[in-house]
Write a protein that holds these residues in place. Structure first.
Motif, PDB file in Angstrom:
ATOM      1  N   TRP A  51       0.814  -1.217   0.000  1.00 46.68           N
ATOM      2  CA  TRP A  51       0.000   0.000   0.000  1.00 46.68           C
ATOM      3  C   TRP A  51       0.849   1.270   0.000  1.00 46.68           C
ATOM      4  O   TRP A  51       0.330   2.356  -0.198  1.00 46.68           O
ATOM      5  N   PHE A  52       2.161   1.128   0.238  1.00 48.86           N
ATOM      6  CA  PHE A  52       3.023   2.285   0.456  1.00 48.86           C
ATOM      7  C   PHE A  52       4.138   2.339  -0.585  1.00 48.86           C
ATOM      8  O   PHE A  52       4.660   1.301  -1.004  1.00 48.86           O
ATOM      9  N   HIS A  53       4.487   3.544  -0.990  1.00 52.09           N
ATOM     10  CA  HIS A  53       5.586   3.761  -1.933  1.00 52.09           C
ATOM     11  C   HIS A  53       6.859   3.114  -1.399  1.00 52.09           C
ATOM     12  O   HIS A  53       7.202   3.269  -0.207  1.00 52.09           O
ATOM     13  N   THR A  54       7.555   2.395  -2.274  1.00 53.44           N
ATOM     14  CA  THR A  54       8.770   1.634  -1.966  1.00 53.44           C
ATOM     15  C   THR A  54       8.537   0.568  -0.894  1.00 53.44           C
ATOM     16  O   THR A  54       9.482   0.092  -0.282  1.00 53.44           O
ATOM     17  N   ARG A  55       7.274   0.189  -0.680  1.00 51.04           N
ATOM     18  CA  ARG A  55       6.921  -0.790   0.354  1.00 51.04           C
ATOM     19  C   ARG A  55       7.463  -0.371   1.725  1.00 51.04           C
ATOM     20  O   ARG A  55       7.902  -1.195   2.524  1.00 51.04           O
ATOM     21  N   LYS A  56       7.419   0.901   1.957  1.00 52.85           N
ATOM     22  CA  LYS A  56       7.949   1.441   3.208  1.00 52.85           C
ATOM     23  C   LYS A  56       7.214   0.855   4.411  1.00 52.85           C
ATOM     24  O   LYS A  56       5.995   0.691   4.393  1.00 52.85           O
ATOM     25  N   THR A  57       7.977   0.548   5.449  1.00 54.47           N
ATOM     26  CA  THR A  57       7.405   0.051   6.694  1.00 54.47           C
ATOM     27  C   THR A  57       7.604   1.088   7.799  1.00 54.47           C
ATOM     28  O   THR A  57       8.441   1.988   7.687  1.00 54.47           O
ATOM     29  N   PHE A  58       6.844   0.930   8.865  1.00 57.67           N
ATOM     30  CA  PHE A  58       6.817   1.931   9.936  1.00 57.67           C
ATOM     31  C   PHE A  58       6.943   1.262  11.299  1.00 57.67           C
ATOM     32  O   PHE A  58       6.595   0.089  11.467  1.00 57.67           O
ATOM     33  N   GLY A  59       7.404   2.035  12.252  1.00 57.89           N
ATOM     34  CA  GLY A  59       7.550   1.522  13.606  1.00 57.89           C
ATOM     35  C   GLY A  59       6.227   1.297  14.311  1.00 57.89           C
ATOM     36  O   GLY A  59       6.146   0.533  15.277  1.00 57.89           O
ATOM     37  N   GLY A  60       5.180   1.923  13.827  1.00 60.03           N
ATOM     38  CA  GLY A  60       3.861   1.796  14.435  1.00 60.03           C
ATOM     39  C   GLY A  60       3.004   2.986  14.072  1.00 60.03           C
ATOM     40  O   GLY A  60       3.490   3.975  13.517  1.00 60.03           O
ATOM     41  N   PHE A  61       1.728   2.887  14.355  1.00 58.45           N
ATOM     42  CA  PHE A  61       0.780   3.955  14.055  1.00 58.45           C
ATOM     43  C   PHE A  61       0.059   4.387  15.321  1.00 58.45           C
ATOM     44  O   PHE A  61      -0.168   3.587  16.233  1.00 58.45           O
ATOM     45  N   TYR A  62      -0.323   5.641  15.351  1.00 57.84           N
ATOM     46  CA  TYR A  62      -1.222   6.110  16.394  1.00 57.84           C
ATOM     47  C   TYR A  62      -2.520   5.302  16.291  1.00 57.84           C
ATOM     48  O   TYR A  62      -2.938   4.941  15.184  1.00 57.84           O
ATOM     49  N   PRO A  63      -3.198   5.016  17.407  1.00 57.98           N
ATOM     50  CA  PRO A  63      -4.491   4.306  17.325  1.00 57.98           C
ATOM     51  C   PRO A  63      -5.584   5.257  16.836  1.00 57.98           C
ATOM     52  O   PRO A  63      -6.245   5.931  17.629  1.00 57.98           O
ATOM     53  N   TYR A  64      -5.768   5.324  15.535  1.00 66.35           N
ATOM     54  CA  TYR A  64      -6.647   6.351  14.967  1.00 66.35           C
ATOM     55  C   TYR A  64      -8.127   6.147  15.300  1.00 66.35           C
ATOM     56  O   TYR A  64      -8.922   7.066  15.125  1.00 66.35           O
ATOM     57  N   HIS A  65      -8.483   4.981  15.774  1.00 68.07           N
ATOM     58  CA  HIS A  65      -9.793   4.831  16.423  1.00 68.07           C
ATOM     59  C   HIS A  65      -9.566   4.447  17.879  1.00 68.07           C
ATOM     60  O   HIS A  65      -8.811   3.510  18.164  1.00 68.07           O
ATOM     61  N   SER A  66     -10.204   5.160  18.785  1.00 66.63           N
ATOM     62  CA  SER A  66     -10.093   4.877  20.216  1.00 66.63           C
ATOM     63  C   SER A  66     -11.454   5.025  20.877  1.00 66.63           C
ATOM     64  O   SER A  66     -12.207   5.957  20.571  1.00 66.63           O
ATOM     65  N   ASP A  67     -11.747   4.119  21.770  1.00 62.31           N
ATOM     66  CA  ASP A  67     -12.987   4.180  22.546  1.00 62.31           C
ATOM     67  C   ASP A  67     -12.692   3.573  23.920  1.00 62.31           C
ATOM     68  O   ASP A  67     -12.349   2.395  23.996  1.00 62.31           O
ATOM     69  N   PRO A  68     -12.732   4.388  24.984  1.00 61.18           N
ATOM     70  CA  PRO A  68     -13.177   5.780  25.015  1.00 61.18           C
ATOM     71  C   PRO A  68     -12.078   6.740  24.573  1.00 61.18           C
ATOM     72  O   PRO A  68     -10.900   6.375  24.553  1.00 61.18           O
ATOM     73  N   ALA A  69     -12.495   7.947  24.251  1.00 63.86           N
ATOM     74  CA  ALA A  69     -11.558   8.989  23.834  1.00 63.86           C
ATOM     75  C   ALA A  69     -11.954  10.302  24.485  1.00 63.86           C
ATOM     76  O   ALA A  69     -13.084  10.478  24.947  1.00 63.86           O
ATOM     77  N   GLY A  70     -10.995  11.252  24.522  1.00 66.84           N
ATOM     78  CA  GLY A  70     -11.277  12.587  25.028  1.00 66.84           C
ATOM     79  C   GLY A  70     -11.840  12.587  26.429  1.00 66.84           C
ATOM     80  O   GLY A  70     -11.372  11.847  27.314  1.00 66.84           O
ATOM     81  N   ALA A  71     -12.858  13.411  26.660  1.00 68.79           N
ATOM     82  CA  ALA A  71     -13.448  13.540  27.990  1.00 68.79           C
ATOM     83  C   ALA A  71     -14.080  12.239  28.454  1.00 68.79           C
ATOM     84  O   ALA A  71     -14.138  11.958  29.660  1.00 68.79           O
ATOM     85  N   ALA A  72     -14.559  11.417  27.519  1.00 69.70           N
ATOM     86  CA  ALA A  72     -15.120  10.119  27.896  1.00 69.70           C
ATOM     87  C   ALA A  72     -14.048   9.217  28.510  1.00 69.70           C
ATOM     88  O   ALA A  72     -14.339   8.402  29.399  1.00 69.70           O
ATOM     89  N   MET A  73     -12.804   9.351  28.045  1.00 72.96           N
ATOM     90  CA  MET A  73     -11.712   8.582  28.638  1.00 72.96           C
ATOM     91  C   MET A  73     -11.458   9.040  30.070  1.00 72.96           C
ATOM     92  O   MET A  73     -11.204   8.218  30.959  1.00 72.96           O
ATOM     93  N   LEU A  74     -11.540  10.349  30.327  1.00 75.99           N
ATOM     94  CA  LEU A  74     -11.400  10.836  31.695  1.00 75.99           C
ATOM     95  C   LEU A  74     -12.503  10.255  32.576  1.00 75.99           C
ATOM     96  O   LEU A  74     -12.247   9.812  33.704  1.00 75.99           O
TER      97      LEU A  74
END
Length: 454
Positions: A260-283
């Protein structure tokens, strides 16, 4: 036109103000013209104020007294501390310029908390002059604070604890160091007020924050027996942000592949772009957590011990508060996918510089009639191969062309300015404040840009 294999889409959740701005037929074009074809960031302090209120409401609903401090390092715009001042919220700063900027935008010194590792003498002195709360990170720093306290007779401190969940962190005091620090604070309590403890955890888990907070409440109770105030604990930031819906995120992770990535680039990890709970609900989830004590939950332990809660959210307060706009300069094909080159640098999309990728899908503006679908990566206008805003092959419903605007969503939290530089002598992208009413949308420069007024 052949379209290469592309990643599962990750459309960003968008608040109403963003939808209205993008739907306006002329607004973004007018701003692009005003900034001379350079990239720019669009921000909304109105939404930021909504998040401030939500965190405060989460405390109030749980019966907990406390203060919300905005983690200023998450974004440099002047509109955020101004919004904090108007809402009687606090600001978390870690440098002399950040402290001065917060004061200049109306935040009272007593509403500042000074965090970070070993602080300069100038920062400690200025913080003391303005009655800011100082989170002390080391024993030698405490001795410098004590020296200032003896000359000013007025210093407020927290003791930052090395958390059990992050035992290898370079920040915080060990148990042995805390014993020494508490004794030193007690010996100098005529000039120094030890208001409690603080910690900061990496990651976004609820339970470790609740457990560490419970432990620090116990430490407050013990410190009070030594004549110390010990009224508060700060649990720091790290409140997750929910960028995309659960189904899109799960599909992306399930189907993920390097192609899916140019030059088949790999990454150390991703931010969890979906989170539940999040924001004030996490508090709220943290405060509702059971903890080892006779109290019903963490919130009850705070309330029943007379302990105040301090929090320092950054990214979570900026959720949906801004997006970044990069004018398209050109497009070229390479085999079965292409490259979009935009005005500006990937330094204005900071995730790319942390062995990671910013994943919420960018969109083209204006929306035109769909043409031949295509897939393309996105590069900045520098001479560096690594200047890539998106290594991912993104599917577009038409070929991007010069004059289009490429919009990266929800970038206010850490993305839009934490790594920006004037490489190639390019000016830093300006921040544009947007305010909305039922019948119109207005825009103005953020006051940090070229000395322009608010």
């Amino acid at each position: 036109m052949e379209v290469t294999e592309t990643a599962s889409p990750l459309p960003a959740k968008e608040p109403d103000w963003v939808t209205r701005v993008k739907a306006d037929p002329a607004l973004l074009a007018e701003i692009a013209h005003a900034v001379g074809g350079d990239p720019f960031h669009v921000v909304s302090p109105e939404r930021f104020t909504v998040h401030l209120a939500a965190f405060a409401e989460a405390m109030g609903t749980a019966g907990v007294d406390g203060t919300v401090y905005f983690g200023k390092k998450a974004n440099k715009a002047a509109c955020w501390p101004r919004a904090c001042a108007e809402a009687n919220a606090g600001v978390d700063v870690a440098s002399t310029p950040e402290l001065v900027h917060a004061l200049a935008n109306g935040v009272r010194g007593a509403d500042l908390v000074v965090t970070g590792p070993a602080k300069t003498d100038d920062l400690l002195w200025l913080a003391t002059r303005h009655r800011a709360l100082i989170a002390v990170d080391a024993l030698d720093e405490l001795e410098r604070v004590i020296a200032i306290a003896e000359s000013t007779h007025s210093v407020r401190v927290l003791l930052r604890v090395l958390p059990a969940a992050n035992p290898h962190s370079r920040f915080g005091l060990t148990d042995d160091e805390l014993t020494v620090a508490i004794d030193r604070c007690a010996a100098h309590r005529a000039h120094l007020t030890m208001e409690g403890f603080s910690f900061h955890l990496t990651g976004y888990a609820v339970a470790p924050r609740a457990w560490q907070a419970s432990d620090l409440i116990d430490r407050c109770l013990s410190a009070r027996t030594k004549g110390l105030a010990a009224t508060s604990i700060s649990i720091g930031g790290g409140f997750a942000l929910d960028y995309v819906d659960a189904n899109s995120w799960q599909e992306f992770l399930r189907e993920y592949r390097d192609s899916w990535f140019h030059t088949r680039k790999t990454f150390g990890g991703f931010y969890p772009y979906h989170s539940d709970p999040a924001g004030a609900a996490m508090l709220s989830a943290i405060l509702a957590s059971p903890v080892p004590s006779e109290h019903a939950d963490l919130a009850a332990k705070f309330a029943e011990t007379g302990t105040r809660l301090l929090i320092e959210p950054g990214r979570a307060l900026l959720d949906g508060c801004g997006f970044s706009v990069f004018p398209v300069l050109g497009h070229k094909h390479r085999g079965d996918y292409g490259f979009v080159t935009v005005s500006g640098l990937s330094l204005s999309l900071s995730e790319q510089w942390f062995d990671s990728e910013y994943l919420p899908d960018p969109t083209l503006w204006p929306q035109r009639q769909a043409g031949d679908p295509t897939s393309a990566c996105v590069g900045g206008s520098s001479c560096l191969e690594t200047d890539m805003l998106s290594w991912r092959k993104i599917r577009f419903d038409r070929v991007p062309r010069a004059g289009d605007l490429l919009i990266y969503p929800n970038t206010a939290g850490y993305q839009m300015d934490s790594n920006e530089s004037e490489f190639h002598q390019l000016a830093l992208p300006p921040k544009i404040i947007v305010t909305t009413t039922p019948d119109r949308i207005r825009w103005r420069w953020d006051s940090t840009i070229s000395g322009r007024g608010r």
